[in-house]
Design a protein around this motif. Structure first.
Motif, PDB file in Angstrom:
ATOM      1  N   HIS A  16      11.067  -1.462  -4.608  1.00 17.12           N
ATOM      2  CA  HIS A  16      11.002  -0.033  -4.296  1.00 17.12           C
ATOM      3  C   HIS A  16      11.371   0.276  -2.856  1.00 17.12           C
ATOM      4  O   HIS A  16      11.469   1.453  -2.490  1.00 17.12           O
ATOM      5  CB  HIS A  16       9.599   0.503  -4.571  1.00 17.12           C
ATOM      6  CG  HIS A  16       8.535  -0.088  -3.695  1.00 17.12           C
ATOM      7  ND1 HIS A  16       8.054  -1.372  -3.866  1.00 17.12           N
ATOM      8  CD2 HIS A  16       7.881   0.413  -2.613  1.00 17.12           C
ATOM      9  CE1 HIS A  16       7.140  -1.616  -2.952  1.00 17.12           C
ATOM     10  NE2 HIS A  16       7.023  -0.550  -2.173  1.00 17.12           N
ATOM     11  N   LEU A  17      11.568  -0.761  -2.026  1.00 16.89           N
ATOM     12  CA  LEU A  17      11.898  -0.520  -0.620  1.00 16.89           C
ATOM     13  C   LEU A  17      13.406  -0.467  -0.416  1.00 16.89           C
ATOM     14  O   LEU A  17      14.172  -1.232  -1.015  1.00 16.89           O
ATOM     15  CB  LEU A  17      11.340  -1.635   0.265  1.00 16.89           C
ATOM     16  CG  LEU A  17       9.834  -1.729   0.436  1.00 16.89           C
ATOM     17  CD1 LEU A  17       9.504  -2.850   1.434  1.00 16.89           C
ATOM     18  CD2 LEU A  17       9.239  -0.411   0.916  1.00 16.89           C
ATOM     19  N   GLY A  18      13.840   0.424   0.484  1.00 18.31           N
ATOM     20  CA  GLY A  18      15.193   0.349   0.989  1.00 18.31           C
ATOM     21  C   GLY A  18      15.284  -0.802   1.970  1.00 18.31           C
ATOM     22  O   GLY A  18      14.311  -1.104   2.683  1.00 18.31           O
ATOM     23  N   ILE A  19      16.427  -1.463   2.036  1.00 18.33           N
ATOM     24  CA  ILE A  19      16.608  -2.596   2.935  1.00 18.33           C
ATOM     25  C   ILE A  19      17.894  -2.380   3.720  1.00 18.33           C
ATOM     26  O   ILE A  19      18.943  -2.077   3.142  1.00 18.33           O
ATOM     27  CB  ILE A  19      16.682  -3.930   2.175  1.00 18.33           C
ATOM     28  CG1 ILE A  19      15.462  -4.103   1.273  1.00 18.33           C
ATOM     29  CG2 ILE A  19      16.780  -5.102   3.162  1.00 18.33           C
ATOM     30  CD1 ILE A  19      15.541  -5.324   0.364  1.00 18.33           C
ATOM     31  N   GLY A  20      17.811  -2.520   5.032  1.00 20.47           N
ATOM     32  CA  GLY A  20      18.980  -2.371   5.883  1.00 20.47           C
ATOM     33  C   GLY A  20      19.201  -3.594   6.736  1.00 20.47           C
ATOM     34  O   GLY A  20      18.321  -4.451   6.873  1.00 20.47           O
ATOM     35  N   VAL A  21      20.403  -3.677   7.319  1.00 14.12           N
ATOM     36  CA  VAL A  21      20.739  -4.769   8.231  1.00 14.12           C
ATOM     37  C   VAL A  21      21.361  -4.176   9.484  1.00 14.12           C
ATOM     38  O   VAL A  21      22.006  -3.125   9.450  1.00 14.12           O
ATOM     39  CB  VAL A  21      21.700  -5.795   7.582  1.00 14.12           C
ATOM     40  CG1 VAL A  21      21.015  -6.515   6.424  1.00 14.12           C
ATOM     41  CG2 VAL A  21      22.987  -5.130   7.103  1.00 14.12           C
ATOM     42  N   ALA A  22      21.159  -4.864  10.599  1.00 13.96           N
ATOM     43  CA  ALA A  22      21.719  -4.428  11.875  1.00 13.96           C
ATOM     44  C   ALA A  22      21.917  -5.646  12.764  1.00 13.96           C
ATOM     45  O   ALA A  22      21.287  -6.685  12.570  1.00 13.96           O
ATOM     46  CB  ALA A  22      20.794  -3.413  12.559  1.00 13.96           C
TER      47      ALA A  22
ATOM     48  N   ARG B 284       0.808  -1.212   0.000  1.00 12.67           N
ATOM     49  CA  ARG B 284       0.000   0.000   0.000  1.00 12.67           C
ATOM     50  C   ARG B 284       0.849   1.273   0.000  1.00 12.67           C
ATOM     51  O   ARG B 284       0.325   2.372   0.120  1.00 12.67           O
ATOM     52  CB  ARG B 284      -0.926   0.009   1.220  1.00 12.67           C
ATOM     53  CG  ARG B 284      -1.936  -1.128   1.225  1.00 12.67           C
ATOM     54  CD  ARG B 284      -2.745  -1.172   2.503  1.00 12.67           C
ATOM     55  NE  ARG B 284      -3.480   0.060   2.758  1.00 12.67           N
ATOM     56  CZ  ARG B 284      -4.189   0.284   3.860  1.00 12.67           C
ATOM     57  NH1 ARG B 284      -4.250  -0.650   4.807  1.00 12.67           N
ATOM     58  NH2 ARG B 284      -4.839   1.422   4.027  1.00 12.67           N
ATOM     59  N   GLY B 285       2.149   1.108  -0.125  1.00  7.66           N
ATOM     60  CA  GLY B 285       3.022   2.275  -0.169  1.00  7.66           C
ATOM     61  C   GLY B 285       3.137   3.020   1.142  1.00  7.66           C
ATOM     62  O   GLY B 285       3.411   4.226   1.151  1.00  7.66           O
ATOM     63  N   LEU B 286       2.959   2.309   2.266  1.00  7.54           N
ATOM     64  CA  LEU B 286       2.969   2.970   3.570  1.00  7.54           C
ATOM     65  C   LEU B 286       4.363   3.106   4.162  1.00  7.54           C
ATOM     66  O   LEU B 286       4.569   3.902   5.081  1.00  7.54           O
ATOM     67  CB  LEU B 286       2.079   2.193   4.550  1.00  7.54           C
ATOM     68  CG  LEU B 286       0.598   2.101   4.184  1.00  7.54           C
ATOM     69  CD1 LEU B 286      -0.138   1.250   5.199  1.00  7.54           C
ATOM     70  CD2 LEU B 286      -0.014   3.488   4.098  1.00  7.54           C
ATOM     71  N   ILE B 287       5.324   2.330   3.671  1.00  5.68           N
ATOM     72  CA  ILE B 287       6.673   2.342   4.232  1.00  5.68           C
ATOM     73  C   ILE B 287       7.680   2.566   3.116  1.00  5.68           C
ATOM     74  O   ILE B 287       7.392   2.371   1.936  1.00  5.68           O
ATOM     75  CB  ILE B 287       7.000   1.047   4.994  1.00  5.68           C
ATOM     76  CG1 ILE B 287       6.939  -0.178   4.053  1.00  5.68           C
ATOM     77  CG2 ILE B 287       6.056   0.862   6.171  1.00  5.68           C
ATOM     78  CD1 ILE B 287       7.418  -1.468   4.706  1.00  5.68           C
ATOM     79  N   THR B 288       8.872   2.983   3.506  1.00  6.11           N
ATOM     80  CA  THR B 288       9.947   3.193   2.547  1.00  6.11           C
ATOM     81  C   THR B 288      11.075   2.182   2.706  1.00  6.11           C
ATOM     82  O   THR B 288      11.836   1.960   1.762  1.00  6.11           O
ATOM     83  CB  THR B 288      10.539   4.600   2.688  1.00  6.11           C
ATOM     84  OG1 THR B 288      11.012   4.776   4.032  1.00  6.11           O
ATOM     85  CG2 THR B 288       9.495   5.670   2.376  1.00  6.11           C
ATOM     86  N   ASP B 289      11.215   1.598   3.918  1.00  8.53           N
ATOM     87  CA  ASP B 289      12.347   0.719   4.200  1.00  8.53           C
ATOM     88  C   ASP B 289      11.950  -0.379   5.185  1.00  8.53           C
ATOM     89  O   ASP B 289      11.000  -0.214   5.974  1.00  8.53           O
ATOM     90  CB  ASP B 289      13.497   1.491   4.869  1.00  8.53           C
ATOM     91  CG  ASP B 289      14.013   2.657   4.077  1.00  8.53           C
ATOM     92  OD1 ASP B 289      15.115   2.538   3.510  1.00  8.53           O
ATOM     93  OD2 ASP B 289      13.331   3.709   4.037  1.00  8.53           O
ATOM     94  N   VAL B 290      12.736  -1.458   5.163  1.00  9.88           N
ATOM     95  CA  VAL B 290      12.715  -2.440   6.244  1.00  9.88           C
ATOM     96  C   VAL B 290      14.144  -2.602   6.749  1.00  9.88           C
ATOM     97  O   VAL B 290      15.106  -2.477   5.979  1.00  9.88           O
ATOM     98  CB  VAL B 290      12.148  -3.809   5.812  1.00  9.88           C
ATOM     99  CG1 VAL B 290      10.670  -3.699   5.487  1.00  9.88           C
ATOM    100  CG2 VAL B 290      12.918  -4.387   4.633  1.00  9.88           C
ATOM    101  N   LEU B 291      14.278  -2.857   8.046  1.00  8.66           N
ATOM    102  CA  LEU B 291      15.578  -3.102   8.659  1.00  8.66           C
ATOM    103  C   LEU B 291      15.582  -4.524   9.203  1.00  8.66           C
ATOM    104  O   LEU B 291      14.806  -4.841  10.110  1.00  8.66           O
ATOM    105  CB  LEU B 291      15.844  -2.104   9.788  1.00  8.66           C
ATOM    106  CG  LEU B 291      17.200  -2.288  10.487  1.00  8.66           C
ATOM    107  CD1 LEU B 291      18.337  -1.821   9.588  1.00  8.66           C
ATOM    108  CD2 LEU B 291      17.228  -1.532  11.818  1.00  8.66           C
TER     109      LEU B 291
END
Length: 245
Positions: free
Chosen positions: A183-189, A147-154
Motif C-alpha cells: 500500500h506504500l508508494g516507493i520512490g528513488v533518488a 499503523r498507517g502513518l505514512i504513505t510513501d518511502v523514498l
C-alpha cells in the motif's frame, strides 16, 4: 488499500516562478514540488544551502494550486521533530501543502499520529514520505507503515548531495518494501538528472516515484541555482522512460 500515484519530483524549489517553469514541461506523472525546510530555517536562520532553502515564511506562497502538482515540504533535522515543531510546520506551509517528507531524523510514531489527526481535521488526507537512507530497510519503516502513518518511502542515500544512486541496491530495497507494504508508494533518488534517469527506467516502469535535487542545479554557491533547462530535460527523460514501448 492501493499505493498512491507515483510522482516525478524536483526538490529545492524556492519560488513560484520555478514551479511554473516545471509545470510548462509537465511530464505526465504528478509533479512533486519539494520545498526544503530545516530546524535552522524554522528558527529563522539561514541554511548553508540558502539557494535551496527559502525563508520559512515564504513557503506557503511558493506552492501552486495547479492540480498536476503534489506540494510537499521536505523537513530535515538531526533530532526527531516533536509535536510542537510539526504543528508549526503545518501552520507555516499553508493550505496548498499536500504533505511532508521527513529527512534525517524521523518524528516518533506518536507525534506523527497526532500530526496526521491535526491535518485530517481540515478535511485533507496528508501525503507523508519518509526518506530511507543508507542501511534502512523494512524493519525501520515497520512502526510507521504497519499503523498507517505514512504513505510513501523514498530510497535515498544521497540526502541531496548528488551521490549517485546504487541502482542494484535500490532495486533490492524496492522489492522488499513492495512485498512487505504494497500500500506504500516507493520512490528513488540520488544523482538523478536527464542523463541518469535511464538507469532507473526499470523501477519507473514498476511505478516507482523519482526525486531530483543536486543534479538539476548549476554551480555550488549556496547549494547552486536550479537550472530550468536541466529541469525540463529531466522531466522529459522521465516521460520517455515511462512511455509504453
Amino acid at each position: 488499500m492501493s499505493a498512491p500515484p507515483a510522482y516525478v519530483g524536483i526538490s529545492g524549489i524556492v519560488s513560484r516562478t520555478e514551479v511554473l517553469a516545471a509545470i510548462s514541461a509537465f511530464p505526465g506523472r504528478q509533479l512533486m514540488v519539494g520545498v526544503l525546510a530545516s530546524d535552522r530555517t524554522l528558527a529563522g536562520q539561514q541554511n548553508v544551502w540558502w539557494r535551496r532553502y527559502p525563508k520559512i515564511a515564504s513557503i506557503a506562497g511558493i506552492f501552486s494550486d495547479d492540480p498536476r502538482c503534489l506540494n510537499l515540504v521536505h523537513y530535515g533535522a538531526d533530532t526527531p521533530p516533536d509535536g510542537d515543531t510539526l504543528a508549526r510546520l503545518f501552520e507555516m506551509s499553508g493550505h496548498r501543502c499536500h504533505g511532508f517528507q521527513f529527512n534525517g531524523a524521523w518524528p516518533n510514531a506518536h507525534d506523527l499520529w497526532a500530526f496526521r489527526r491535526l491535518y485530517e481535521r481540515t478535511g485533507r488526507e496528508p501525503r507523508i514520505v519518509l526518506q530511507l537512507g543508507r542501511g534502512g530497510g523494512v524493519a525501520h519503516v515497520a512502526p510507521y507503515a504497519s499503523r498507517g502513518l505514512i504513505t510513501d518511502v523514498l530510497i535515498d542515500a544521497s540526502g541531496g548531495t548528488g551521490e549517485p544512486l546504487d541502482v542494484e541496491g535500490a532495486a533490492e530495497v524496492f522489492g522488499a518494501q513492495r512485498a512487505a507494504y504494497p500500500h506504500l508508494g516507493i520512490g528513488v533518488a540520488g544523482g538523478l538528472c536527464a542523463e541518469t534517469v535511464p538507469q532507473v527506467a526499470p523501477l519507473l516502469q514498476r511505478s516507482a516515484s523519482v526525486d531530483a535535487e543536486s543534479g538539476l542545479r548549476d554551480g555550488d554557491d549556496g547549494g547552486g541555482r536550479l537550472d530550468l533547462e536541466r529541469v525540463k530535460a529531466y522531466l522529459q527523460a522521465v516521460a520517455a522512460a515511462v512511455k509504453p514501448s
